[in-house]
Design a protein around this motif. Structure first.
Motif, PDB file in Angstrom:
ATOM      1  N   GLY A  77       0.811  -1.202   0.000  1.00 23.47           N
ATOM      2  CA  GLY A  77       0.000   0.000   0.000  1.00 23.47           C
ATOM      3  C   GLY A  77       0.848   1.256   0.000  1.00 23.47           C
ATOM      4  N   LEU A  78       1.459   1.545   1.132  1.00 21.95           N
ATOM      5  CA  LEU A  78       2.191   2.800   1.303  1.00 21.95           C
ATOM      6  C   LEU A  78       3.458   2.858   0.437  1.00 21.95           C
ATOM      7  CD1 LEU A  78       2.275   5.471   2.809  1.00 21.95           C
ATOM      8  CD2 LEU A  78       3.462   4.315   4.685  1.00 21.95           C
ATOM      9  N   ALA A  79       4.297   1.820   0.512  1.00 26.39           N
ATOM     10  CA  ALA A  79       5.549   1.837  -0.254  1.00 26.39           C
ATOM     11  C   ALA A  79       5.282   1.867  -1.757  1.00 26.39           C
ATOM     12  CB  ALA A  79       6.397   0.621   0.106  1.00 26.39           C
ATOM     13  N   SER A  80       4.268   1.140  -2.197  1.00 24.51           N
ATOM     14  CA  SER A  80       3.941   1.124  -3.628  1.00 24.51           C
ATOM     15  C   SER A  80       3.443   2.491  -4.088  1.00 24.51           C
ATOM     16  CB  SER A  80       2.881   0.054  -3.913  1.00 24.51           C
ATOM     17  OG  SER A  80       3.342  -1.231  -3.543  1.00 24.51           O
ATOM     18  N   ALA A  81       2.637   3.148  -3.261  1.00 27.12           N
ATOM     19  CA  ALA A  81       2.116   4.467  -3.622  1.00 27.12           C
ATOM     20  C   ALA A  81       3.230   5.487  -3.755  1.00 27.12           C
ATOM     21  CB  ALA A  81       1.107   4.929  -2.569  1.00 27.12           C
ATOM     22  N   LEU A  82       4.268   5.362  -2.938  1.00 22.10           N
ATOM     23  CA  LEU A  82       5.359   6.333  -2.976  1.00 22.10           C
ATOM     24  C   LEU A  82       6.217   6.211  -4.228  1.00 22.10           C
ATOM     25  CD1 LEU A  82       6.486   6.421   0.768  1.00 22.10           C
ATOM     26  CD2 LEU A  82       5.264   8.181  -0.524  1.00 22.10           C
ATOM     27  N   LEU A  83       6.063   5.142  -4.995  1.00 23.55           N
ATOM     28  CA  LEU A  83       6.744   5.064  -6.284  1.00 23.55           C
ATOM     29  C   LEU A  83       6.273   6.170  -7.224  1.00 23.55           C
ATOM     30  CD1 LEU A  83       6.760   1.226  -7.072  1.00 23.55           C
ATOM     31  CD2 LEU A  83       8.658   2.626  -6.242  1.00 23.55           C
ATOM     32  N   LEU A  84       5.058   6.672  -6.969  1.00 20.73           N
ATOM     33  CA  LEU A  84       4.511   7.742  -7.809  1.00 20.73           C
ATOM     34  C   LEU A  84       5.201   9.070  -7.550  1.00 20.73           C
ATOM     35  CD1 LEU A  84       0.732   6.872  -7.328  1.00 20.73           C
ATOM     36  CD2 LEU A  84       2.182   6.250  -9.255  1.00 20.73           C
ATOM     37  N   TYR A  98      -4.298   5.912  -3.835  1.00 17.78           N
ATOM     38  CA  TYR A  98      -3.818   4.530  -3.934  1.00 17.78           C
ATOM     39  C   TYR A  98      -3.759   3.881  -2.550  1.00 17.78           C
ATOM     40  CZ  TYR A  98      -1.071   0.531  -5.458  1.00 17.78           C
ATOM     41  OH  TYR A  98      -0.655  -0.754  -5.746  1.00 17.78           O
ATOM     42  N   VAL A  99      -3.239   4.618  -1.562  1.00 15.60           N
ATOM     43  CA  VAL A  99      -3.168   4.082  -0.200  1.00 15.60           C
ATOM     44  C   VAL A  99      -4.564   3.802   0.343  1.00 15.60           C
ATOM     45  CG1 VAL A  99      -2.501   4.599   2.179  1.00 15.60           C
ATOM     46  CG2 VAL A  99      -0.951   5.156   0.305  1.00 15.60           C
ATOM     47  N   CYS A 145      -0.728   6.548 -14.696  1.00  8.66           N
ATOM     48  CA  CYS A 145      -1.771   5.851 -15.469  1.00  8.66           C
ATOM     49  C   CYS A 145      -1.975   4.428 -14.942  1.00  8.66           C
ATOM     50  CB  CYS A 145      -1.404   5.823 -16.946  1.00  8.66           C
ATOM     51  SG  CYS A 145      -1.408   7.445 -17.748  1.00  8.66           S
ATOM     52  N   MET A 146      -0.878   3.722 -14.689  1.00  8.70           N
ATOM     53  CA  MET A 146      -0.975   2.360 -14.184  1.00  8.70           C
ATOM     54  C   MET A 146      -1.561   2.330 -12.776  1.00  8.70           C
ATOM     55  SD  MET A 146      -0.053   0.456 -16.649  1.00  8.70           S
ATOM     56  CE  MET A 146       0.122  -1.122 -15.836  1.00  8.70           C
ATOM     57  N   ALA A 147      -1.176   3.297 -11.947  1.00  5.99           N
ATOM     58  CA  ALA A 147      -1.706   3.351 -10.583  1.00  5.99           C
ATOM     59  C   ALA A 147      -3.212   3.595 -10.592  1.00  5.99           C
ATOM     60  CB  ALA A 147      -0.996   4.437  -9.787  1.00  5.99           C
ATOM     61  N   SER A 148      -3.667   4.471 -11.475  1.00  5.43           N
ATOM     62  CA  SER A 148      -5.101   4.731 -11.583  1.00  5.43           C
ATOM     63  C   SER A 148      -5.851   3.466 -11.983  1.00  5.43           C
ATOM     64  CB  SER A 148      -5.355   5.837 -12.607  1.00  5.43           C
ATOM     65  OG  SER A 148      -4.713   7.043 -12.235  1.00  5.43           O
ATOM     66  N   LEU A 149      -5.263   2.711 -12.902  1.00  7.83           N
ATOM     67  CA  LEU A 149      -5.892   1.465 -13.335  1.00  7.83           C
ATOM     68  C   LEU A 149      -5.918   0.451 -12.196  1.00  7.83           C
ATOM     69  CD1 LEU A 149      -7.103  -0.001 -15.785  1.00  7.83           C
ATOM     70  CD2 LEU A 149      -4.798  -0.807 -16.336  1.00  7.83           C
ATOM     71  N   MET A 150      -4.837   0.374 -11.432  1.00  6.40           N
ATOM     72  CA  MET A 150      -4.786  -0.569 -10.321  1.00  6.40           C
ATOM     73  C   MET A 150      -5.776  -0.198  -9.219  1.00  6.40           C
ATOM     74  SD  MET A 150      -2.716  -2.920 -11.218  1.00  6.40           S
ATOM     75  CE  MET A 150      -3.291  -2.603 -12.899  1.00  6.40           C
ATOM     76  N   VAL A 151      -5.980   1.102  -9.004  1.00  7.41           N
ATOM     77  CA  VAL A 151      -6.983   1.529  -8.024  1.00  7.41           C
ATOM     78  C   VAL A 151      -8.361   1.019  -8.432  1.00  7.41           C
ATOM     79  CG1 VAL A 151      -8.227   3.544  -7.145  1.00  7.41           C
ATOM     80  CG2 VAL A 151      -5.736   3.544  -7.179  1.00  7.41           C
ATOM     81  N   LEU A 152      -8.692   1.115  -9.706  1.00  6.23           N
ATOM     82  CA  LEU A 152      -9.985   0.636 -10.193  1.00  6.23           C
ATOM     83  C   LEU A 152     -10.131  -0.867  -9.988  1.00  6.23           C
ATOM     84  CD1 LEU A 152     -10.323   2.673 -13.518  1.00  6.23           C
ATOM     85  CD2 LEU A 152     -11.444   3.115 -11.328  1.00  6.23           C
ATOM     86  N   PHE A 153      -9.073  -1.613 -10.258  1.00  6.15           N
ATOM     87  CA  PHE A 153      -9.139  -3.067 -10.089  1.00  6.15           C
ATOM     88  C   PHE A 153      -9.253  -3.448  -8.618  1.00  6.15           C
ATOM     89  CE2 PHE A 153      -7.193  -3.420 -14.416  1.00  6.15           C
ATOM     90  CZ  PHE A 153      -8.171  -4.231 -14.962  1.00  6.15           C
ATOM     91  N   MET A 154      -8.533  -2.746  -7.738  1.00  3.46           N
ATOM     92  CA  MET A 154      -8.625  -3.069  -6.306  1.00  3.46           C
ATOM     93  C   MET A 154      -9.996  -2.739  -5.742  1.00  3.46           C
ATOM     94  SD  MET A 154      -4.948  -2.200  -4.502  1.00  3.46           S
ATOM     95  CE  MET A 154      -4.792  -0.524  -5.139  1.00  3.46           C
ATOM     96  N   MET A 155     -10.610  -1.648  -6.230  1.00  2.00           N
ATOM     97  CA  MET A 155     -11.922  -1.249  -5.724  1.00  2.00           C
ATOM     98  C   MET A 155     -13.067  -1.977  -6.414  1.00  2.00           C
ATOM     99  SD  MET A 155     -11.197   0.776  -3.327  1.00  2.00           S
ATOM    100  CE  MET A 155     -12.833   1.400  -2.962  1.00  2.00           C
ATOM    101  N   ASP A 156     -12.781  -2.614  -7.532  1.00  2.22           N
ATOM    102  CA  ASP A 156     -13.794  -3.386  -8.238  1.00  2.22           C
ATOM    103  C   ASP A 156     -14.213  -4.572  -7.371  1.00  2.22           C
ATOM    104  OD1 ASP A 156     -15.481  -4.418 -10.133  1.00  2.22           O
ATOM    105  OD2 ASP A 156     -13.880  -5.379 -11.280  1.00  2.22           O
ATOM    106  N   GLN A 157     -15.486  -4.930  -7.410  1.00  5.55           N
ATOM    107  CA  GLN A 157     -15.973  -6.022  -6.585  1.00  5.55           C
ATOM    108  C   GLN A 157     -16.013  -7.339  -7.345  1.00  5.55           C
ATOM    109  OE1 GLN A 157     -19.296  -5.298  -4.030  1.00  5.55           O
ATOM    110  NE2 GLN A 157     -18.957  -3.107  -3.945  1.00  5.55           N
TER     111      GLN A 157
END
Length: 223
Positions: A77-84, A98-99, A145-157
């Motif tokens: 969560g946190l470490a991955s978000a800081l890559l941005l 993202y976090v 762009c990739m982070a935005s896509l990953m947020v959608l996939f994580m929040m998708d049910q």
């Protein structure tokens, strides 16, 4: 090894995962995104090992679960978000989103089905970001762009099958072993490309590729 010893092993692996996440955060603040991404890929494999040992031996302890959850939040969560990066307001805002998405995924997207996840597991989203960072040398636009896509996939049910890399078909074990070997011996770009393909195959073809063992087990339970 007895049960107590295996619990120690899983706790040690979770602690190693947490430490790698903390070092990844430190590297991100020091503008060393290459090292930060590399640590996240190692954590990606460690987390799978923890899950495999826990499921195979039916280990469950409150302290172990809490340690593993905290390690997942810190690393994936946190470490991955800081890559941005947090140099600008947009990047900082996306990192916060993202976090939050990773937090909601861990806390609220649980499911009663023992063979599926609801929402993309955080480790795959993290692997995509880390691999993309290595391949693009930290290009913030592509990462955003990739982070935005990953947020959608994580929040998708949508439901994703338990991958069970180390307990399933032999080809899945080979995929895992290939990733471990490449992390230790292959060029950075080749390893990143391998891990990116691995994660994307799970994201876009969860049932066709990774859900076969789950379907067979469900059929067996039905019979």
């Amino acid at each position: 090894m007895n049960e107590f010893s295996w619990k120690d092993v899983t706790n040690a692996l979770s602690l190693a995962n947490l430490i790698l996440g903390l070092f990844s955060i430190f590297c991100s603040f020091c503008k060393r995104c290459h090292s930060a991404s590399w640590m996240l890929l190692i954590s990606f494999l460690l987390d799978m090992a923890v899950g495999a040992i826990t499921r195979h031996l039916s280990l469950c302890s409150k302290s172990g679960v809490e340690l593993n959850d905290f390690a997942i939040f810190t690393t994936f969560g946190l470490a991955s978000a800081l890559l941005l990066g947090v140099d600008g307001p947009l990047n900082g805002f996306l990192a916060v989103i993202y976090v939050l998405a990773a937090t909601f995924r861990l806390c609220f997207y649980s499911t009663d089905a023992q063979l599926t996840y609801r929402g993309l597991p955080c480790r795959y989203a993290s692997c995509v970001l880390a691999s993309t960072s290595l391949l693009t040398k930290g290009n913030t636009f592509i990462l955003s762009c990739m982070a935005s896509l990953m947020v959608l996939f994580m929040m998708d049910q949508s439901y994703y099958p338990h991958d069970e890399i180390l307990e399933s078909e032999n080809w899945k074990k080979l995929v895992y072993m290939g990733g471990a070997i490449m992390l230790l011996s292959s060029p950075f770009s080749l390893t990143a490309f391998y891990c990116l393909l691995w994660s994307l195959s799970y994201i876009f073809f969860p049932d066709a590729l990774w859900g076969k063992a789950v379907r067979l087990r469900l059929q067996g339970q039905g019979n």
